[in-house]
Design a protein around this motif. Structure first.
Motif, PDB file in Angstrom:
ATOM      1  N   LYS A 299       0.814  -1.211   0.000  1.00  0.00           N
ATOM      2  CA  LYS A 299       0.000   0.000   0.000  1.00  0.00           C
ATOM      3  C   LYS A 299       0.850   1.265   0.000  1.00  0.00           C
ATOM      4  N   SER A 300       1.948   1.237   0.737  1.00  0.00           N
ATOM      5  CA  SER A 300       2.784   2.429   0.879  1.00  0.00           C
ATOM      6  C   SER A 300       4.166   2.228   0.290  1.00  0.00           C
ATOM      7  N   GLY A 301       4.297   1.233  -0.589  1.00  0.00           N
ATOM      8  CA  GLY A 301       5.597   0.939  -1.181  1.00  0.00           C
ATOM      9  C   GLY A 301       6.135  -0.365  -0.637  1.00  0.00           C
ATOM     10  N   GLY A 302       7.458  -0.493  -0.660  1.00  0.00           N
ATOM     11  CA  GLY A 302       8.060  -1.740  -0.234  1.00  0.00           C
ATOM     12  C   GLY A 302       8.062  -2.759  -1.360  1.00  0.00           C
ATOM     13  N   VAL A 303       8.570  -3.967  -1.066  1.00  0.00           N
ATOM     14  CA  VAL A 303       8.696  -5.027  -2.066  1.00  0.00           C
ATOM     15  C   VAL A 303       8.221  -6.330  -1.442  1.00  0.00           C
ATOM     16  N   PHE A 304       7.170  -6.895  -2.010  1.00  0.00           N
ATOM     17  CA  PHE A 304       6.606  -8.144  -1.502  1.00  0.00           C
ATOM     18  C   PHE A 304       6.490  -9.148  -2.647  1.00  0.00           C
ATOM     19  N   SER A 305       6.723 -10.418  -2.352  1.00  0.00           N
ATOM     20  CA  SER A 305       6.633 -11.454  -3.380  1.00  0.00           C
ATOM     21  C   SER A 305       5.537 -12.460  -3.031  1.00  0.00           C
ATOM     22  N   TYR A 306       4.918 -13.002  -4.075  1.00  0.00           N
ATOM     23  CA  TYR A 306       3.818 -13.964  -3.937  1.00  0.00           C
ATOM     24  C   TYR A 306       4.094 -15.133  -4.883  1.00  0.00           C
ATOM     25  N   GLU A 307       4.243 -16.317  -4.350  1.00  0.00           N
ATOM     26  CA  GLU A 307       4.410 -17.490  -5.207  1.00  0.00           C
ATOM     27  C   GLU A 307       3.074 -17.824  -5.863  1.00  0.00           C
ATOM     28  N   LEU A 308       3.156 -18.226  -7.142  1.00  0.00           N
ATOM     29  CA  LEU A 308       1.961 -18.555  -7.907  1.00  0.00           C
ATOM     30  C   LEU A 308       1.956 -20.047  -8.232  1.00  0.00           C
ATOM     31  N   GLU A 309       0.839 -20.682  -7.955  1.00  0.00           N
ATOM     32  CA  GLU A 309       0.657 -22.083  -8.306  1.00  0.00           C
ATOM     33  C   GLU A 309      -0.358 -22.157  -9.444  1.00  0.00           C
ATOM     34  N   ILE A 310       0.113 -22.581 -10.635  1.00  0.00           N
ATOM     35  CA  ILE A 310      -0.709 -22.569 -11.838  1.00  0.00           C
ATOM     36  C   ILE A 310      -0.923 -23.994 -12.335  1.00  0.00           C
ATOM     37  N   GLN A 311      -2.183 -24.345 -12.556  1.00  0.00           N
ATOM     38  CA  GLN A 311      -2.527 -25.684 -13.057  1.00  0.00           C
ATOM     39  C   GLN A 311      -3.572 -25.575 -14.155  1.00  0.00           C
ATOM     40  N   ASN A 312      -3.327 -26.271 -15.272  1.00  0.00           N
ATOM     41  CA  ASN A 312      -4.271 -26.337 -16.399  1.00  0.00           C
ATOM     42  C   ASN A 312      -4.792 -24.953 -16.801  1.00  0.00           C
ATOM     43  N   PRO A 313      -3.895 -24.042 -17.175  1.00  0.00           N
ATOM     44  CA  PRO A 313      -4.368 -22.711 -17.571  1.00  0.00           C
ATOM     45  C   PRO A 313      -5.211 -22.778 -18.837  1.00  0.00           C
ATOM     46  N   PRO A 314      -6.138 -21.849 -19.026  1.00  0.00           N
ATOM     47  CA  PRO A 314      -6.935 -21.817 -20.263  1.00  0.00           C
ATOM     48  C   PRO A 314      -6.020 -21.662 -21.482  1.00  0.00           C
ATOM     49  N   ARG A 315      -6.384 -22.375 -22.571  1.00  0.00           N
ATOM     50  CA  ARG A 315      -5.615 -22.269 -23.817  1.00  0.00           C
ATOM     51  C   ARG A 315      -6.082 -21.046 -24.604  1.00  0.00           C
ATOM     52  N   ARG A 316      -5.270 -20.653 -25.566  1.00  0.00           N
ATOM     53  CA  ARG A 316      -5.624 -19.493 -26.383  1.00  0.00           C
ATOM     54  C   ARG A 316      -6.903 -19.758 -27.172  1.00  0.00           C
ATOM     55  N   GLN A 317      -7.108 -20.997 -27.610  1.00  0.00           N
ATOM     56  CA  GLN A 317      -8.320 -21.308 -28.369  1.00  0.00           C
ATOM     57  C   GLN A 317      -9.565 -21.366 -27.487  1.00  0.00           C
ATOM     58  N   ASP A 318      -9.368 -21.321 -26.159  1.00  0.00           N
ATOM     59  CA  ASP A 318     -10.523 -21.293 -25.250  1.00  0.00           C
ATOM     60  C   ASP A 318     -11.086 -19.878 -25.076  1.00  0.00           C
ATOM     61  N   ARG A 319     -10.344 -18.898 -25.543  1.00  0.00           N
ATOM     62  CA  ARG A 319     -10.769 -17.510 -25.355  1.00  0.00           C
ATOM     63  C   ARG A 319     -12.075 -17.239 -26.094  1.00  0.00           C
ATOM     64  N   ARG A 320     -12.952 -16.453 -25.472  1.00  0.00           N
ATOM     65  CA  ARG A 320     -14.194 -16.009 -26.096  1.00  0.00           C
ATOM     66  C   ARG A 320     -14.143 -14.492 -26.240  1.00  0.00           C
ATOM     67  N   PHE A 321     -14.863 -13.986 -27.251  1.00  0.00           N
ATOM     68  CA  PHE A 321     -14.815 -12.566 -27.582  1.00  0.00           C
ATOM     69  C   PHE A 321     -16.223 -11.998 -27.737  1.00  0.00           C
ATOM     70  N   ILE A 322     -16.357 -10.743 -27.364  1.00  0.00           N
ATOM     71  CA  ILE A 322     -17.605 -10.022 -27.595  1.00  0.00           C
ATOM     72  C   ILE A 322     -17.307  -8.814 -28.468  1.00  0.00           C
ATOM     73  N   SER A 323     -18.345  -8.190 -28.959  1.00  0.00           N
ATOM     74  CA  SER A 323     -18.180  -7.044 -29.852  1.00  0.00           C
ATOM     75  C   SER A 323     -17.638  -5.842 -29.097  1.00  0.00           C
TER      76      SER A 323
END
Length: 599
Positions: A299-323
């Motif tokens: 909030k006021s600066g500083g440096v914080f790290s967050y580990e990310l656990e990623i499993q089965n991310p959506p593929r590019r062909q899964d993307r949907r689009f609207i106008s």
């Protein structure tokens, strides 16, 4: 055997057809792809993505006290530097450590010799070192340059290694002074080993101070935040993903800023930015799918790290689009829009927005390779109607004054008979009606020239068409008006038809900033103006002259459903009866105040 061969031929032919469809999209699919190109984000937090608790990891040991590594961000003697050239003092600093704030000169006794707010992003210069507004240092004095950014209840800051100044014949020069300091780390108010780390809690202040052996220091007191990830999808780069999130922008990575509002230079110069329903700026960056780590300030600066656990991310062909022209809000609890898949096919997405006067997150389930994913859209549901009571004071061109009481009601249609036509139906049409009557009589003259006091009563109704679809009190628009007015002035009844234009938007930022200094005006504000020219009467015995109204109106939204309003304008009455030549020509100026509700 013949049956098997025939079956194989059939299957090969079908496969060839499917491949041909994928490689060579139909003209309709190509048209859909060009029009439907606004991506729907994926809701992935706590599903495909898990964000671990924040940490502060530091290492001052590896460099033997000469350089601090804190969550991958480096602080050393080059992180904040100063130099003097002629009469100009110039600074350069690492904005990942301290974004800006105030720069100061502090001597070895801790006395502040000079302080100025900085106006640059990573560089800033001050001209006039030898002047009375420059640093009040003495020849040979030793000191540190410091920069400090205070936000809320915390801060981040750093100080240079020790400098010394030489003043000779009105010339000022800087040099580094020899200094030997024992490197140390103070974390959560306890002195720590030079290498370590701990998990910290979101929402609780974290204190950190590191001192290099050159006496340069970096410190912060700040609360770690919850990273707001808006989207995640596979990258074209193997074993990588693209993450999109809300600001602040992550550190230690090349993150692209996606501007929520693309204002032109003239709009920015005039200060005409929107003050209601502004889109947020977002960041976008590429990360490895395994062992990813998000590093962001608190909030006021500083440096914080967050580990990310990623499993089965959506593929590019899964993307949907609207106008690009798809609705951003709705007046209805149930609505719909068209969605395009990766090969150009369209489907109708029906969704529910149960919360009125609030943002609703609506979801669309997408089948994936290993699991289903959830696309989403944030939709604001507004009230379609409003009603208000107003008190109006009118001054005529003759100096007469009359008070009017007014009632007003309006309604905006989400669509016409559920039609989704962009130009003729979707969030285009509205209706309004008002009735006002004089609370005091208006002085007038009859046919003989004798004076008399008459009542003024007016009923109005109009139909409105927005040139740009959207929500009232949210989205700016210009539009057309077809109006009907039935005026009764004394014994004269004058029904009139008119056409005109209206313009409506949030109050421009430059003006809103001034009004918001008043406590009861420090709320969202909506302004509109309209001009209606009455061109004919439905009574064949009446002819109209220069008959028109010009109105300026504003609302302050104390809550989404309760508002105060005020306005002013000019109204010109000009009519004449063919049968006896009687009529009226009257110019009035008016001001109005009122209270109302949205529903």
């Amino acid at each position: 055997m013949k049956l098997i061969i025939a079956s194989l031929i059939c299957n090969l032919g079908l496969s060839h057809f499917v491949l041909a469809q994928e490689v060579s999209p139909t003209p309709a699919a190509e048209k859909n792809e060009s029009e439907y190109n606004r991506p729907l984000f994926f809701s992935v937090v706590d599903q495909e993505l898990k964000v671990k608790s924040p940490r502060v990891d530091f290492d001052l040991q590896k460099s033997q006290g000469e350089e601090l590594d804190i969550n991958g961000v480096v602080f050393n003697n080059k992180s904040f530097t100063a130099k003097i050239e002629q009469d100009t003092l110039s600074f350069a600093w690492d904005t990942e450590l301290v974004p800006g704030g105030e720069v100061s000169v502090i001597n070895e006794q801790g006395k502040e010799l000079w302080k100025k707010p900085v106006k640059g992003q990573g560089v800033w210069s001050f001209k006039g070192v030898r002047g009375s507004d420059g640093p009040q240092w003495k020849n040979g004095e030793k000191f540190h340059f410091c920069i400090r950014s205070e936000v809320g209840r915390g801060y981040s800051g750093m100080c240079t290694q020790t400098y010394a100044v030489e003043i000779k014949d009105s010339e000022v020069s800087l040099g580094l002074a020899k200094s030997a300091t024992t490197p140390r780390v103070i974390f959560q108010n306890d002195e720590k080993k030079l290498k370590g780390g701990e998990e910290v809690a979101v929402g609780l202040p974290v204190q950190f101070l590191a001192t290099l052996k050159t006496s340069a220091t970096y410190e912060f007191v700040s609360e770690p935040i919850v990273p707001l990830v808006k989207d995640l999808i596979e990258s074209e780069k193997k074993d990588h993903v693209i993450i999109t999130g809300e600001l602040p922008k992550p550190l230690k990575t090349e993150a692209k800023i996606i501007s929520g509002n693309d204002y032109g230079k003239i709009t920015q110069i005039l200060g005409f930015q929107s003050t209601i329903a502004e889109n947020q700026d977002l960041w976008e960056a590429e990360y490895p799918a395994k062992k990813a780590r998000l590093v962001i300030p608190g909030k006021s600066g500083g440096v914080f790290s967050y580990e990310l656990e990623i499993q089965n991310p959506p593929r590019r062909q899964d993307r949907r689009f609207i106008s690009e022209r798809a609705i951003k809000g709705t007046y209805k609890a149930q609505d719909q829009m068209q969605v395009r898949d990766g090969v150009g096919n369209l489907q109708t997405w029906e969704f529910v927005a149960p919360q009125k006067f609030a943002n609703n997150t609506v979801y669309l389930d997408i089948p994936g390779e290993k699991r289903s994913h959830r696309s989403y859209l944030e939709i604001y549901r507004a009230g379609a109607g409003e009603a208000s009571l107003r008190l109006t004071g009118v001054v005529t061109s003759n100096g007469d004054f009359v008070m009017l009481g007014e009632g007003h009601v309006s309604w905006w249609f989400n669509d016409i008979f559920s039609s989704q036509n962009y130009w003729l139906s979707k969030q285009r049409w509205g209706m309004s009606a008002r009735y006002f009557t004089s609370l005091t009589q208006l002085p007038a003259s009859d046919e003989s020239g004798a004076s008399e006091n008459v009542d003024l009563k007016v009923a109005e109704a109009d139909l409105r068409y927005r040139f740009t679809p959207g929500l009232w009190e949210k989205d700016e628009t210009l539009g057309a008006i077809v109006a009907y007015e039935a005026m009764a002035l004394g014994d004269a009844n004058v029904p009139k038809l008119g056409i005109g234009l209206f313009w409506a938007r949030s109050m421009p930022k430059s003006i809103d900033n001034w009004f918001s200094k008043i406590p009861f005006m420090n709320y969202p504000k909506w302004v509109d103006m309209e001009f209606v020219k009455y061109i004919s009467s439905t009574d064949s015995d009446i002819t109209l002259g220069d008959d028109y109204v010009l109105n300026f109106h504003g609302k302050v939204l104390w809550t989404p459903s309760f508002f105060g309003e005020a306005g002013f304008g000019l109204k010109n009455y000009y009519f004449e009866k063919k049968s006896d030549g009687s009529g009226a020509k009257l110019t009035t100026f008016y001001g109005t105040v009122g209270l109302g509700i949205n529903f």
